[in-house]
Design an enzyme around this catalytic site. Structure first.
Site, PDB file in Angstrom:
ATOM      1  N   LYS A   1    -109.361  -1.564  30.247  1.00 50.08           N
ATOM      2  CA  LYS A   1    -108.540  -0.333  29.819  1.00 50.08           C
ATOM      3  C   LYS A   1    -106.803  -0.672  29.642  1.00 50.08           C
ATOM      4  CE  LYS A   1    -108.222   4.114  29.307  1.00 50.08           C
ATOM      5  NZ  LYS A   1    -108.603   4.812  27.799  1.00 50.08           N
TER       6      LYS A   1
ATOM      7  N   ASP B   1    -118.844  -1.137  38.566  1.00 49.45           N
ATOM      8  CA  ASP B   1    -119.580  -0.263  39.413  1.00 49.45           C
ATOM      9  C   ASP B   1    -120.142   0.940  38.341  1.00 49.45           C
ATOM     10  OD1 ASP B   1    -120.638   0.937  41.749  1.00 49.45           O
ATOM     11  OD2 ASP B   1    -119.139   2.526  41.672  1.00 49.45           O
TER      12      ASP B   1
ATOM     13  N   TYR C   1    -110.950  -1.308  44.823  1.00 47.40           N
ATOM     14  CA  TYR C   1    -111.908  -1.248  45.939  1.00 47.40           C
ATOM     15  C   TYR C   1    -111.147  -1.731  46.841  1.00 47.40           C
ATOM     16  CZ  TYR C   1    -116.110   0.260  44.026  1.00 47.40           C
ATOM     17  OH  TYR C   1    -117.164   1.026  43.616  1.00 47.40           O
TER      18      TYR C   1
ATOM     19  N   ASP D   1    -124.331   1.359  36.628  1.00 51.42           N
ATOM     20  CA  ASP D   1    -125.196   2.465  36.962  1.00 51.42           C
ATOM     21  C   ASP D   1    -125.633   2.901  35.965  1.00 51.42           C
ATOM     22  OD1 ASP D   1    -125.007   2.254  39.772  1.00 51.42           O
ATOM     23  OD2 ASP D   1    -125.147   4.326  39.820  1.00 51.42           O
TER      24      ASP D   1
ATOM     25  N   ASP E   1    -113.978   2.994  27.906  1.00 55.70           N
ATOM     26  CA  ASP E   1    -114.425   4.331  27.427  1.00 55.70           C
ATOM     27  C   ASP E   1    -115.267   4.133  26.299  1.00 55.70           C
ATOM     28  OD1 ASP E   1    -112.003   3.726  25.862  1.00 55.70           O
ATOM     29  OD2 ASP E   1    -111.384   5.563  25.829  1.00 55.70           O
TER      30      ASP E   1
END
Ligand code: IPM
Ligand code: MN
Length: 364
Positions: A194, A251, A145, A255, A226
């Protein structure tokens, strides 16, 4: 206590859900004998149109002098956003600068759905099982970001690049927060990453595991992102406890977690910095339903609860708000976007929801 609070209502449903959050704030203020001075300031797409900036200088001053900031959602419908130059859009022109200004590195996003409310979730009741109670902690001011952005010439876009950087200090401070929370709550600390592909994830894990050595009493678990996305819908209860995520993964998975419990309207959050913090719902401004008095104010009211707990060290006041919020649902009331097949006369408007929370806080 006496506190100055900056109020950034934001766009879309922002003003109407903020109104309910303030009702609840005032109820707690009266009940506990606190004194809050509120200062409103423009922020978001509306601020761009009225002031020429989504985060105007005068709003920065209001925030600088406040003890804590309550922020609503920002953004407008796509067509209207197209009228705003890229650098003035509320995401890059307001939210990220707000986070950077106060270095709000630890973003608390609780994901809670008791067994009794399993009907809110699009998942089967047996998947919700004994209920969901996850505290997602997202790193909020580092990673991709905030890395350098490079784009090729606008007319002949040959490439684009987003740098992803994490320093030891950035990872360590949020890891410490996550382990401290897990210790306090008596849960395990799950780290999501990851590391099978990304150098930043491998580094992230080295630092998190170094911090873990100082918390040998806290069970530690590490899961690839994942797989975490998959398990979150197959077996969400396996995440119960504290979950630590870097900025981008946080993020996305927060959600998704909102979807698992049935609505982003159930996702409050607190963004904690070293000196100043702010709270905000994790969702957007829902321009399609703005002004209709049907938006669920839970996330905004829950953000006020998080403010008491995480920013003002007042867990009793926070607990009072949480209890009242869940009591509304336990009485069988709901809001228009939630699943569960409830009676039409038990679907609350935005303002009726806030009124009910206030009544419960006042013991009525
Ligand atoms: C969130 C939002 C923001 C983010 C956007 C609006 C910049 O999606 O708080 O989750 O990506 O962090
Ligand atoms: Mn988001």
């Amino acid at each position: 206590m006496r506190k100055n609070i900056a109020i950034l209502e934001g766009d879309g449903i922002g003003p109407e859900i903020m109104r309910e959050a303030i009702k609840v704030l005032r109820a707690v203020e009266t009940k506990y004998g606190h004194q809050f001075t509120l200062e409103y300031a423009p922020f978001g797409a509306g601020a761009y149109f009225s002031e020429g900036s989504p985060f105007p200088e005068k709003t920065k001053e209001v925030c600088d002098r406040a003890d804590v900031i309550i922020k609503g959602p920002v953004g407008l419908a796509v067509e209207k956003m197209n009228d705003i130059p890229q650098e003035h859009r509320p995401e890059v022109g307001a939210i990220l600068p707000l986070r950077k200004r106060y270095d709000t590195y630890a973003n608390f996003r609780p994901v809670r759905l008791p067994k009794s409310l399993a009907g809110f979730s699009p998942l089967k009741a047996e998947i919700i099982g004994e209920g969901i109670d996850i505290l997602m902690i997202r790193e909020l001011v580092g990673g991709i970001y905030f890395g350098k952005k490079t784009e090729g010439p606008a007319t002949d876009l040959e490439y684009a690049e987003d740098e992803c950087v994490y320093t030891d200090e950035q990872v360590r401070r949020v890891a410490v927060i996550a382990f401290e929370e897990a210790r306090k709550l008596g849960t395990r600390m799950m780290n999501i990453h990851k590391a099978n592909v990304l150098a930043t994830s491998r580094f992230w894990n080295v630092v998190v595991e170094d911090v873990a050595r100082q918390y040998s009493d806290v069970p530690y678990q590490s899961v690839l992102v994942d797989n975490a996305a998959y398990q979150l819908v197959i077996n969400p209860a396996m995440f119960n406890g504290v979950v630590l995520l870097e900025n981008m993964m946080g993020d996305i998975l927060t959600d998704q977690a909102g979807g698992v419990i049935g609505s982003l309207g159930l996702m409050p959050s607190a963004c904690i910095g070293p000196d100043k913090s702010y709270v905000e719902p994790a969702h957007g401004s829902a321009p399609d339903i703005a002004g209709q008095n049907i938006a669920n104010p839970y996330s905004m009211i829950g953000s006020v609860a998080l403010m008491f707990d995480k920013c003002l060290a007042s867990p009793v006041e926070a607990g009072e708000i949480w209890t009242a919020l869940f009591a509304v649902f336990e009485k069988g009331y709901t809001t228009s976007e939630l699943g569960g097949g409830y009676d039409a006369d038990k679907v609350l408007s935005t303002s009726a929801f806030g009124d009910m929370v206030v009544k419960i806080i006042h013991g009525k």
